[in-house]
Design an enzyme around this catalytic site. Structure first.
Site, PDB file in Angstrom:
ATOM      1  N   ASN A  15      37.848  42.588  47.764  1.00  0.00           N
ATOM      2  CA  ASN A  15      36.764  41.734  47.266  1.00  0.00           C
ATOM      3  C   ASN A  15      37.232  41.125  45.949  1.00  0.00           C
ATOM      4  O   ASN A  15      37.234  41.790  44.919  1.00  0.00           O
ATOM      5  CB  ASN A  15      35.508  42.598  47.076  1.00  0.00           C
ATOM      6  CG  ASN A  15      34.378  41.828  46.426  1.00  0.00           C
ATOM      7  OD1 ASN A  15      34.421  40.601  46.334  1.00  0.00           O
ATOM      8  ND2 ASN A  15      33.357  42.541  45.970  1.00  0.00           N
ATOM      9  N   TRP A  16      37.620  39.871  46.029  1.00  0.00           N
ATOM     10  CA  TRP A  16      38.222  39.244  44.846  1.00  0.00           C
ATOM     11  C   TRP A  16      37.190  38.835  43.788  1.00  0.00           C
ATOM     12  O   TRP A  16      37.566  38.418  42.687  1.00  0.00           O
ATOM     13  CB  TRP A  16      39.061  38.029  45.261  1.00  0.00           C
ATOM     14  CG  TRP A  16      40.283  38.381  46.069  1.00  0.00           C
ATOM     15  CD1 TRP A  16      40.750  39.640  46.351  1.00  0.00           C
ATOM     16  CD2 TRP A  16      41.186  37.465  46.707  1.00  0.00           C
ATOM     17  NE1 TRP A  16      41.885  39.554  47.118  1.00  0.00           N
ATOM     18  CE2 TRP A  16      42.181  38.239  47.353  1.00  0.00           C
ATOM     19  CE3 TRP A  16      41.260  36.077  46.798  1.00  0.00           C
ATOM     20  CZ2 TRP A  16      43.227  37.652  48.081  1.00  0.00           C
ATOM     21  CZ3 TRP A  16      42.295  35.492  47.520  1.00  0.00           C
ATOM     22  CH2 TRP A  16      43.268  36.278  48.148  1.00  0.00           C
ATOM     23  N   LYS A  17      35.913  38.862  44.161  1.00  0.00           N
ATOM     24  CA  LYS A  17      34.847  38.475  43.213  1.00  0.00           C
ATOM     25  C   LYS A  17      35.137  37.083  42.622  1.00  0.00           C
ATOM     26  O   LYS A  17      35.579  36.210  43.359  1.00  0.00           O
ATOM     27  CB  LYS A  17      34.679  39.558  42.136  1.00  0.00           C
ATOM     28  CG  LYS A  17      34.529  40.951  42.770  1.00  0.00           C
ATOM     29  CD  LYS A  17      34.119  42.023  41.809  1.00  0.00           C
ATOM     30  CE  LYS A  17      34.015  43.349  42.547  1.00  0.00           C
ATOM     31  NZ  LYS A  17      33.457  44.416  41.734  1.00  0.00           N
ATOM     32  N   HIS A  71      26.064  43.079  48.140  1.00  0.00           N
ATOM     33  CA  HIS A  71      26.857  43.642  47.042  1.00  0.00           C
ATOM     34  C   HIS A  71      25.954  43.844  45.818  1.00  0.00           C
ATOM     35  O   HIS A  71      25.098  43.000  45.518  1.00  0.00           O
ATOM     36  CB  HIS A  71      28.035  42.730  46.698  1.00  0.00           C
ATOM     37  CG  HIS A  71      29.028  43.426  45.815  1.00  0.00           C
ATOM     38  ND1 HIS A  71      28.806  43.592  44.462  1.00  0.00           N
ATOM     39  CD2 HIS A  71      30.193  44.033  46.088  1.00  0.00           C
ATOM     40  CE1 HIS A  71      29.825  44.275  43.950  1.00  0.00           C
ATOM     41  NE2 HIS A  71      30.679  44.556  44.914  1.00  0.00           N
ATOM     42  N   GLU A  82      26.417  43.455  42.757  1.00  0.00           N
ATOM     43  CA  GLU A  82      26.466  42.398  41.744  1.00  0.00           C
ATOM     44  C   GLU A  82      25.566  41.228  42.146  1.00  0.00           C
ATOM     45  O   GLU A  82      24.949  40.582  41.295  1.00  0.00           O
ATOM     46  CB  GLU A  82      27.922  41.956  41.516  1.00  0.00           C
ATOM     47  CG  GLU A  82      28.693  43.029  40.754  1.00  0.00           C
ATOM     48  CD  GLU A  82      30.196  43.027  40.976  1.00  0.00           C
ATOM     49  OE1 GLU A  82      30.741  42.062  41.543  1.00  0.00           O
ATOM     50  OE2 GLU A  82      30.833  44.033  40.590  1.00  0.00           O
ATOM     51  N   GLU A 117      28.985  51.913  48.073  1.00  0.00           N
ATOM     52  CA  GLU A 117      29.500  51.573  46.747  1.00  0.00           C
ATOM     53  C   GLU A 117      28.523  52.040  45.667  1.00  0.00           C
ATOM     54  O   GLU A 117      27.604  51.294  45.304  1.00  0.00           O
ATOM     55  CB  GLU A 117      29.676  50.058  46.627  1.00  0.00           C
ATOM     56  CG  GLU A 117      30.720  49.479  47.551  1.00  0.00           C
ATOM     57  CD  GLU A 117      31.367  48.248  46.940  1.00  0.00           C
ATOM     58  OE1 GLU A 117      32.593  48.164  46.964  1.00  0.00           O
ATOM     59  OE2 GLU A 117      30.640  47.381  46.417  1.00  0.00           O
ATOM     60  N   GLY A 170      34.124  49.114  39.122  1.00  0.00           N
ATOM     61  CA  GLY A 170      34.758  48.538  37.944  1.00  0.00           C
ATOM     62  C   GLY A 170      34.782  49.443  36.732  1.00  0.00           C
ATOM     63  O   GLY A 170      35.026  48.985  35.616  1.00  0.00           O
ATOM     64  N   SER A 197      36.129  51.463  42.198  1.00  0.00           N
ATOM     65  CA  SER A 197      37.320  51.927  41.483  1.00  0.00           C
ATOM     66  C   SER A 197      38.370  52.569  42.380  1.00  0.00           C
ATOM     67  O   SER A 197      39.044  53.519  41.965  1.00  0.00           O
ATOM     68  CB  SER A 197      36.920  52.883  40.351  1.00  0.00           C
ATOM     69  OG  SER A 197      36.120  52.204  39.403  1.00  0.00           O
ATOM     70  N   GLY A 214      37.862  46.132  44.754  1.00  0.00           N
ATOM     71  CA  GLY A 214      37.700  45.015  43.837  1.00  0.00           C
ATOM     72  C   GLY A 214      38.950  44.800  43.005  1.00  0.00           C
ATOM     73  O   GLY A 214      39.943  44.249  43.466  1.00  0.00           O
ATOM     74  N   GLY A 215      38.925  45.281  41.763  1.00  0.00           N
ATOM     75  CA  GLY A 215      40.020  45.037  40.809  1.00  0.00           C
ATOM     76  C   GLY A 215      41.416  45.269  41.363  1.00  0.00           C
ATOM     77  O   GLY A 215      42.316  44.442  41.161  1.00  0.00           O
TER      78      GLY A 215
HETATM   79  P1  PGA Z   1      36.130  47.817  42.025  1.00  0.00           P
HETATM   80  O1  PGA Z   1      35.035  46.942  42.838  1.00  0.00           O
HETATM   81  O2  PGA Z   1      37.151  48.269  43.049  1.00  0.00           O
HETATM   82  O3  PGA Z   1      36.688  46.860  41.020  1.00  0.00           O
HETATM   83  O4  PGA Z   1      35.420  48.966  41.438  1.00  0.00           O
HETATM   84  C1  PGA Z   1      34.622  47.307  44.124  1.00  0.00           C
HETATM   85  C2  PGA Z   1      33.562  46.363  44.615  1.00  0.00           C
HETATM   86  O5  PGA Z   1      32.702  45.966  43.813  1.00  0.00           O
HETATM   87  O6  PGA Z   1      33.553  45.982  45.798  1.00  0.00           O
END
Ligand code: PGA
Length: 251
Positions: free
Chosen positions: A10-12, A95, A97, A169, A175, A213, A234-235
């Site tokens: 997930n590149w956000k 998600h 966010e 999640e 994050g 994470s 994500g990251g």
């Molecule tokens: P993260 O994000 O791996 O940076 O914690 C995961 C996500 O929000 O899908």
């Protein structure tokens, strides 16, 4: 029961340009995934078409990060599930966010899921508790409520329920560099499957991913965790080599 394994990056709102997104997609495609592990990337919508073109012929699937609950009309800034035809095989919905920043509640997530599934997309439905809910011991109650509402549209579309993937999640793990323990993730996966069964869906057949994470260092523990079939990353998905190690861990 053997379920397909899946790792999605997930590149956000990254990387910083369409060209950089295409370059990252190409780098991801350079490492073929192990047999029985499906891989996907979810670029920002502005890069989706270019990334999809760059990945044509590769085993890396493209996912949108979100879709609108309507299919047309006056919805500034949004994309419709039907617009993804030919460009994405699936989409993330729910998600945390998007729930937080755009005000999605469970009813809206359910409508998005319904639209995406009707449009033939695979859906990665994100659920998970906040830190306060975690500390109050409310994880299970929260997940049960989210699944009961968010996945309810599949009761009327059972023939499409194979399109559903659930990503557990916990918000406090996203994050933060503080992943949940594999045991906590396994427990959540059990709750998710029981809640799906409660809707008359097939929990045992539904893939459950862990997200929050995940890194190359922590991926092997989650790959070994009972009931966890993959990861939403994500990251650590923004560096192709690290993402490739995470994918390999699930092989
Ligand atoms: P993260 O994000 O791996 O940076 O914690 C995961 C996500 O929000 O899908």
């Amino acid at each position: 029961m053997t379920r397909a394994r899946l790792v999605v990056g997930n590149w956000k709102m990254n990387p910083p340009s369409v060209d950089a997104a295409v370059a990252l997609a190409r780098a991801v495609a350079e490492t073929p995934p192990p047999a029985h592990v499906a891989v996907g990337v979810a670029p920002p919508s502005v890069a989706l078409v270019a990334v999809s073109a760059a990945l044509r012929g590769s085993p890396v699937a493209v996912y949108a990060q979100d879709v609108h609950w309507e299919d047309r009309g006056a919805h500034t800034g949004a994309i419709a599930a039907s617009m993804l035809a030919g460009h994405a095989t699936g989409t993330i919905v729910g998600h945390s966010e998007v729930r937080r920043e755009q005000g999605d509640d469970d009813a809206r997530v359910a409508r998005k899921l319904a639209r995406a599934v009707a449009g033939g997309l695979r859906v990665v439905l994100c659920v998970g508790e906040s830190e306060a809910e975690f500390l109050a011991g409310e994880t299970e109650r929260l997940i049960v409520r989210q699944i009961a509402v968010d996945a309810a549209p599949l009761q009327a579309a059972r023939e499409r329920s194979g399109a559903l993937v659930v990503a557990y999640e916990p918000i406090w793990a996203i994050g933060t560099g503080r992943p949940a323990t594999p045991t906590h993730a396994s427990n959540a996966a059990r709750v998710i499957r029981r809640a799906l069964d409660g809707l008359g869906l097939d929990g045992a057949a539904t893939a459950v991913l862990y997200g929050g994470s995940v890194t190359a260092a922590s991926a092997p523990e989650f790959a070994a965790a009972d009931g966890i079939d993959g990861a939403l990353v994500g990251g650590a998905s923004l560096a192709a080599a690290e993402f490739a190690s995470i994918v390999r861990a699930f092989g």
